[in-house]
Design a protein around this motif. Structure first.
Motif, PDB file in Angstrom:
ATOM      1  N   ARG A  77       0.127  -1.172   0.020  1.00  0.00           N
ATOM      2  CA  ARG A  77      -0.083   0.201   0.121  1.00  0.00           C
ATOM      3  C   ARG A  77       0.818   1.344  -0.143  1.00  0.00           C
ATOM      4  O   ARG A  77       1.719   1.210   0.406  1.00  0.00           O
ATOM      5  N   GLY A  78       0.752   2.281  -0.860  1.00  0.00           N
ATOM      6  CA  GLY A  78       1.381   3.551  -0.955  1.00  0.00           C
ATOM      7  C   GLY A  78       2.330   3.547  -1.423  1.00  0.00           C
ATOM      8  O   GLY A  78       3.005   4.116  -2.010  1.00  0.00           O
ATOM      9  N   ARG A  79       2.880   1.794  -2.001  1.00  0.00           N
ATOM     10  CA  ARG A  79       4.225   2.245  -3.147  1.00  0.00           C
ATOM     11  C   ARG A  79       3.856   2.761  -4.728  1.00  0.00           C
ATOM     12  O   ARG A  79       2.254   2.020  -5.252  1.00  0.00           O
ATOM     13  N   THR A  80       4.441   2.610  -5.346  1.00  0.00           N
ATOM     14  CA  THR A  80       4.453   3.517  -7.042  1.00  0.00           C
ATOM     15  C   THR A  80       4.944   2.327  -7.711  1.00  0.00           C
ATOM     16  O   THR A  80       6.260   2.647  -8.005  1.00  0.00           O
ATOM     17  N   ASN A  93      13.390  11.151 -14.423  1.00  0.00           N
ATOM     18  CA  ASN A  93      12.076  11.636 -14.053  1.00  0.00           C
ATOM     19  C   ASN A  93      11.156  11.224 -13.155  1.00  0.00           C
ATOM     20  O   ASN A  93      10.200  11.437 -12.251  1.00  0.00           O
ATOM     21  N   LEU A  94      11.554   9.419 -13.363  1.00  0.00           N
ATOM     22  CA  LEU A  94      10.554   8.622 -13.045  1.00  0.00           C
ATOM     23  C   LEU A  94      10.466   8.729 -12.064  1.00  0.00           C
ATOM     24  O   LEU A  94       9.782   8.233 -10.945  1.00  0.00           O
ATOM     25  N   GLU A  95      11.986   8.186 -11.767  1.00  0.00           N
ATOM     26  CA  GLU A  95      12.532   8.477  -9.940  1.00  0.00           C
ATOM     27  C   GLU A  95      11.867   9.151  -8.759  1.00  0.00           C
ATOM     28  O   GLU A  95      12.168   9.612  -8.326  1.00  0.00           O
ATOM     29  N   ALA A  96      12.324  10.484 -10.088  1.00  0.00           N
ATOM     30  CA  ALA A  96      12.059  11.456  -9.168  1.00  0.00           C
ATOM     31  C   ALA A  96      10.530  12.485  -8.745  1.00  0.00           C
ATOM     32  O   ALA A  96      10.222  12.773  -8.048  1.00  0.00           O
ATOM     33  N   MET A  97       9.839  11.363  -9.666  1.00  0.00           N
ATOM     34  CA  MET A  97       8.352  11.477  -9.049  1.00  0.00           C
ATOM     35  C   MET A  97       8.345   9.938  -7.752  1.00  0.00           C
ATOM     36  O   MET A  97       6.997   9.935  -6.682  1.00  0.00           O
ATOM     37  N   GLN A  98       9.756   9.759  -7.141  1.00  0.00           N
ATOM     38  CA  GLN A  98       9.322   8.258  -5.951  1.00  0.00           C
ATOM     39  C   GLN A  98       8.841   7.349  -6.312  1.00  0.00           C
ATOM     40  O   GLN A  98       7.573   7.220  -5.426  1.00  0.00           O
ATOM     41  N   CYS A  99       8.923   6.923  -7.556  1.00  0.00           N
ATOM     42  CA  CYS A  99       8.561   5.159  -7.449  1.00  0.00           C
ATOM     43  C   CYS A  99       9.814   4.832  -7.176  1.00  0.00           C
ATOM     44  O   CYS A  99      10.191   4.947  -6.497  1.00  0.00           O
ATOM     45  N   ASP A 100       8.457   3.247  -6.919  1.00  0.00           N
ATOM     46  CA  ASP A 100       9.730   2.322  -6.023  1.00  0.00           C
ATOM     47  C   ASP A 100      10.067   1.319  -6.472  1.00  0.00           C
ATOM     48  O   ASP A 100      11.494   0.734  -6.541  1.00  0.00           O
ATOM     49  N   ALA A 101       9.422   1.040  -7.948  1.00  0.00           N
ATOM     50  CA  ALA A 101       9.405  -0.193  -9.120  1.00  0.00           C
ATOM     51  C   ALA A 101       9.299  -0.144 -10.259  1.00  0.00           C
ATOM     52  O   ALA A 101       8.369   1.062 -10.976  1.00  0.00           O
ATOM     53  N   PHE A 102      10.572  -0.292 -11.912  1.00  0.00           N
ATOM     54  CA  PHE A 102       9.959   0.092 -13.146  1.00  0.00           C
ATOM     55  C   PHE A 102      10.301  -1.436 -13.701  1.00  0.00           C
ATOM     56  O   PHE A 102      10.179  -2.255 -12.813  1.00  0.00           O
ATOM     57  N   VAL A 103       9.016  -2.062 -14.039  1.00  0.00           N
ATOM     58  CA  VAL A 103       8.324  -2.931 -14.980  1.00  0.00           C
ATOM     59  C   VAL A 103       9.208  -2.501 -16.234  1.00  0.00           C
ATOM     60  O   VAL A 103       8.862  -1.897 -16.907  1.00  0.00           O
ATOM     61  N   SER A 107      12.937  -0.602   2.166  1.00  0.00           N
ATOM     62  CA  SER A 107      13.244   0.087   1.059  1.00  0.00           C
ATOM     63  C   SER A 107      12.154   0.524   0.047  1.00  0.00           C
ATOM     64  O   SER A 107      11.054   0.571   0.889  1.00  0.00           O
ATOM     65  N   GLY A 108      12.321   1.327  -0.751  1.00  0.00           N
ATOM     66  CA  GLY A 108      11.322   2.293  -1.066  1.00  0.00           C
ATOM     67  C   GLY A 108      11.433   3.424  -0.829  1.00  0.00           C
ATOM     68  O   GLY A 108      10.784   4.638  -0.751  1.00  0.00           O
ATOM     69  N   GLU A 109      12.746   3.690   0.978  1.00  0.00           N
ATOM     70  CA  GLU A 109      12.523   4.844   1.294  1.00  0.00           C
ATOM     71  C   GLU A 109      13.655   5.614   1.056  1.00  0.00           C
ATOM     72  O   GLU A 109      14.788   5.907   0.602  1.00  0.00           O
ATOM     73  N   ASP A 110      13.249   7.207   0.736  1.00  0.00           N
ATOM     74  CA  ASP A 110      14.564   7.823   0.876  1.00  0.00           C
ATOM     75  C   ASP A 110      15.051   7.570  -0.106  1.00  0.00           C
ATOM     76  O   ASP A 110      16.297   8.057  -0.439  1.00  0.00           O
ATOM     77  N   ILE A 125       5.466  12.689   0.425  1.00  0.00           N
ATOM     78  CA  ILE A 125       5.893  11.453  -0.434  1.00  0.00           C
ATOM     79  C   ILE A 125       7.889  10.559  -0.974  1.00  0.00           C
ATOM     80  O   ILE A 125       7.759  10.320  -1.257  1.00  0.00           O
ATOM     81  N   GLY A 126       7.806  11.266   0.546  1.00  0.00           N
ATOM     82  CA  GLY A 126       9.465  10.808   0.671  1.00  0.00           C
ATOM     83  C   GLY A 126       9.515   9.498   1.419  1.00  0.00           C
ATOM     84  O   GLY A 126      10.744   8.737   2.230  1.00  0.00           O
ATOM     85  N   LYS A 127       7.570   8.875   1.686  1.00  0.00           N
ATOM     86  CA  LYS A 127       8.145   7.589   2.854  1.00  0.00           C
ATOM     87  C   LYS A 127       7.769   6.700   1.994  1.00  0.00           C
ATOM     88  O   LYS A 127       7.918   6.714   0.399  1.00  0.00           O
ATOM     89  N   SER A 128       7.865   5.471   2.893  1.00  0.00           N
ATOM     90  CA  SER A 128       7.994   4.375   1.840  1.00  0.00           C
ATOM     91  C   SER A 128       6.121   3.916   1.828  1.00  0.00           C
ATOM     92  O   SER A 128       5.749   3.771   0.220  1.00  0.00           O
ATOM     93  N   VAL A 129       5.220   4.485   1.494  1.00  0.00           N
ATOM     94  CA  VAL A 129       4.304   4.275   1.809  1.00  0.00           C
ATOM     95  C   VAL A 129       3.111   5.815   1.809  1.00  0.00           C
ATOM     96  O   VAL A 129       2.603   6.957   2.505  1.00  0.00           O
ATOM     97  N   LYS A 130       3.312   6.660   0.125  1.00  0.00           N
ATOM     98  CA  LYS A 130       3.015   7.429  -0.198  1.00  0.00           C
ATOM     99  C   LYS A 130       2.171   8.056  -0.250  1.00  0.00           C
ATOM    100  O   LYS A 130       1.391   8.281  -1.281  1.00  0.00           O
ATOM    101  N   LYS A 131       1.253   7.646   1.004  1.00  0.00           N
ATOM    102  CA  LYS A 131      -0.039   7.600   0.527  1.00  0.00           C
ATOM    103  C   LYS A 131      -1.098   8.682   2.021  1.00  0.00           C
ATOM    104  O   LYS A 131      -0.537   7.989   2.972  1.00  0.00           O
ATOM    105  N   VAL A 132      -1.999   9.838   1.794  1.00  0.00           N
ATOM    106  CA  VAL A 132      -2.804   9.998   2.635  1.00  0.00           C
ATOM    107  C   VAL A 132      -4.444   9.833   2.041  1.00  0.00           C
ATOM    108  O   VAL A 132      -4.631   9.587   1.115  1.00  0.00           O
ATOM    109  N   PRO A 133      -5.208   9.748   2.987  1.00  0.00           N
ATOM    110  CA  PRO A 133      -6.251   9.146   2.249  1.00  0.00           C
ATOM    111  C   PRO A 133      -7.717  10.708   2.694  1.00  0.00           C
ATOM    112  O   PRO A 133      -8.582  10.594   2.386  1.00  0.00           O
TER     113      PRO A 133
END
Lengths: 321, 321, 321
Positions: B50-53, B102-112, B317-320, C39-47
């Protein structure tokens, strides 16, 4: 046995309004009623279908219809996957049945199917695994049953009951899946009189057998009607021999306040959209006080939520599919 | 140092099955096992991501593969963004690396990542920021490792252990990223014997160095095998000089019950889909009792959930990123 | 009365940075600040916007901008619907207003609008129902206000306050909606001096009336500046008479460490992306220590979250729309 119903008479797929028992048609409308509250709120969401997967399987592009199904599923908290088949697997030569088996194997719960060929939704329903439901979002000239049900919902909202109503469907009945589904729904719900108004070239042979009175001119066809349902005219018909010019069509069958003078003073005006203004009706009618066209759109979301919840929201549905 | 592993030997990207330690391959299968329960249920969803992109970065269209990754991410509660690069930024002349940054800068967690060029997924992984994981969804002729792992999962489901197995891979080995990933996975998991069956024109030079026995005819190649993995034939090969006609190909290498007579009686039949019926196999085999082709599809979702959860579900994982 | 504000001076639509009161511009930046944590967090989501529907209405393709809006909405837990109008309803001849009315009737809460024609977002805002907000994602040459606000956010992050700053905007001012929105935002926030640097052919007539000092060469224009905002050059301008060759353009206006020598030693370098390397700037600058280009991208998500939350997150907004 109707493929739409399970052996307890409950809705299992939604493919056509033809032959559906009246209590079931009414149950759809009642369920939709209960969802109108949800979509009017700021938080337009209920958790009913959380964790369920709905696949929009569109072999024919339709942003508008796809959008309302996607919104309906999303507002029930289902996950939605859009597959535009024209640009996908079919280019690899995969058969419809193989595609179906593959998507089923991904454990989806419902297919919303749009296809240019009549019967495709039923074909998919007949071959689908037990736990999977199919919703017909328009198949060829055959049926567009969710459109018809949102129309029924809108009529009931304004008129209460169907028995006393005179309803006229105007336009290209011959090529219209919407008209077929409307006629079956109106008759199924006990509408007093269903009329069609169209030139002879735009009527199916033996149209009376569908349970309608046939009119070829607006003057007599609209007399005393409570509901006027205009059909969208495919402009490509104009170039064929089926229709005179747009101007001539509008002069004869386009809806105006003048032609409406013979209708019941409280008649409502409907159209499935998008409107060709100046062809099917002028703007005075489309945007006038008797038009309920935008309410139809709003009701479209509630009706699709109702159908999805009836098909997928049953305990046990979708399990071990 | 393998770019796929972090300095504690844990999976950091998933790019190829080549060179992965056996315990890690087995951990992927075990984790997938734990997700098969989730996707068989009515509520097919766990809140793990949840909350990961997750960004599906497809430079080559593939509805089927994209769909399974999207479903896998969605069922882990991740947010998924589909980017079809053919029709987007590349038309503005943006370089792959600039797009990545650029996509990284949008704070995504994984690329497929899916790309027609071999090595693209690894290129992206080598340049990705520390917190970001890359999953290879097929790169050129190089690798399609999630396909191979879902195949391994399906084999283990039916056969238990890999050691005693004779496995035959049949078809266009030369152009197949699927075959390369299957061979590495099978050898990595200790399969008893890996065979390839193909005409000489469809085999890479020095194919034996991959750790396979080479056969040019089905009669000898299929003898006593426990698993038959058919490859999809790209029909465009037919027009080149590499292949005779489809009919001739089917006569020589198409799978039929007759050719299967020499295999182990309980041999299973696999295919990555979509099948060209009448080319790679006939329908009697594709839909027969030994076919596990649709189970492969179902397992594909569980295996991709497993990989995403291993890559993204670690604390920290995925933080900062 | 400004269509962007309600009668209590609160933001109701976000169409342009022109004429917005300074406290409101600052409120946008402050709100964005509060989302950078999310958006810097691992769970990048607020309700915050759960159950709200945001429609990306893109009449002009733009994967990058669409993606940041989609991410912003998703991270606020809104539901997002992407409508690419080029390939949808417009092909059926539906008017913009009819399309708008239909989408409104589906009970959405916001439109993110991108259009090649100046004024489209405002047109939609003027005709939208009371509960619906419009965000301009770029309209013709007119405005790209979310880009400007993410630029302002990035400047404030690095420089603290706007008053003492000298800011230079370099490139094709004439065709740039980004430049217009930047100039209005900088002046609205009280920037000390806003400069534009461009050849005469790429400057609007009477550009000084926007509140800028005009320079035609980098040597004098960059002297002592604290912020350099490069514009993207549309390569199609090259073929017209407006520009010399790319090489000539780079020689005169392309950013290099040499040209930057006259700027303040701590000047930051910005670009809205995607960069044409070797045209607007070389890689030494784009990837150098003074470049904040990727931070702009990251801030773009936070700023769009801020705007959506201000427009949609108010008690009572979106109800009974």
């Amino acid at each position: 046995m109707n493929v739409q119903l399970d052996n307890q008479g409950r809705l299992r797929h939604f493919l056509t309004t033809e032959g559906l028992p009246r209590p079931l048609l009414e149950q759809i409308l009642d369920t939709a009623e209960s969802f109108t509250g949800v979509i009017g709120k700021s938080v337009k969401k209920v958790p009913l279908l959380r964790g369920r997967t709905v696949i929009n399987l569109f072999f024919e592009p339709s942003t508008r219809t796809r959008t309302t199904f996607e919104l309906a599923a999303t507002r029930l908290s289902a996950d939605v996957l859009n597959i535009n088949v024209a640009v996908s697997s079919q280019s690899k030569g995969e058969s419809l049945l193989d595609m179906l088996r593959n998507l089923e194997a991904m454990q989806c719960d419902a297919f919303v199917v749009r296809h240019a060929d009549s019967g495709t939704a039923e074909f998919i329903a007949r071959h689908a695994q037990p736990g999977i439901s199919v919703l017909n979002a328009g198949d060829g000239r055959h049926a567009h049953p969710t459109q018809a049900m949102l129309d029924m919902f809108t009529i009931r909202q304004h008129k209460g009951s169907f028995e006393p109503l005179r309803v006229a469907i105007v336009g290209d009945i011959l090529h219209s899946r919407v008209a077929r589904s409307q006629i079956h729904a109106l008759n199924g719900l006990g509408a007093g009189e269903v009329r069609v108004i169209a030139p002879r070239t735009l009527l199916p042979r033996d149209v009376e057998t569908l349970g309608v009175r046939v009119f070829h001119d607006m003057q007599s066809g609209l007399r005393d009607v409570d509901v006027v349902m205009m059909l969208r005219l495919q402009r490509e018909r104009m170039t064929g021999a089926l229709l005179p010019s747009e101007g001539e069509y509008f002069r004869l069958y386009g809806l105006t306040e003048e032609k409406l003078a013979v209708a019941h003073p409280e008649a409502i005006i409907m159209h499935p959209g998008p409107i060709n203004r100046g062809v099917e009706m002028n703007s005075a009618v489309a945007d006038g006080p008797r038009s309920v066209i935008l309410q139809q759109v709003t009701n479209g979301v509630a009706v699709r939520m109702a159908l999805m919840s009836m098909l997928l929201g049953r305990p046990g549905s979708g399990e071990d599919a």
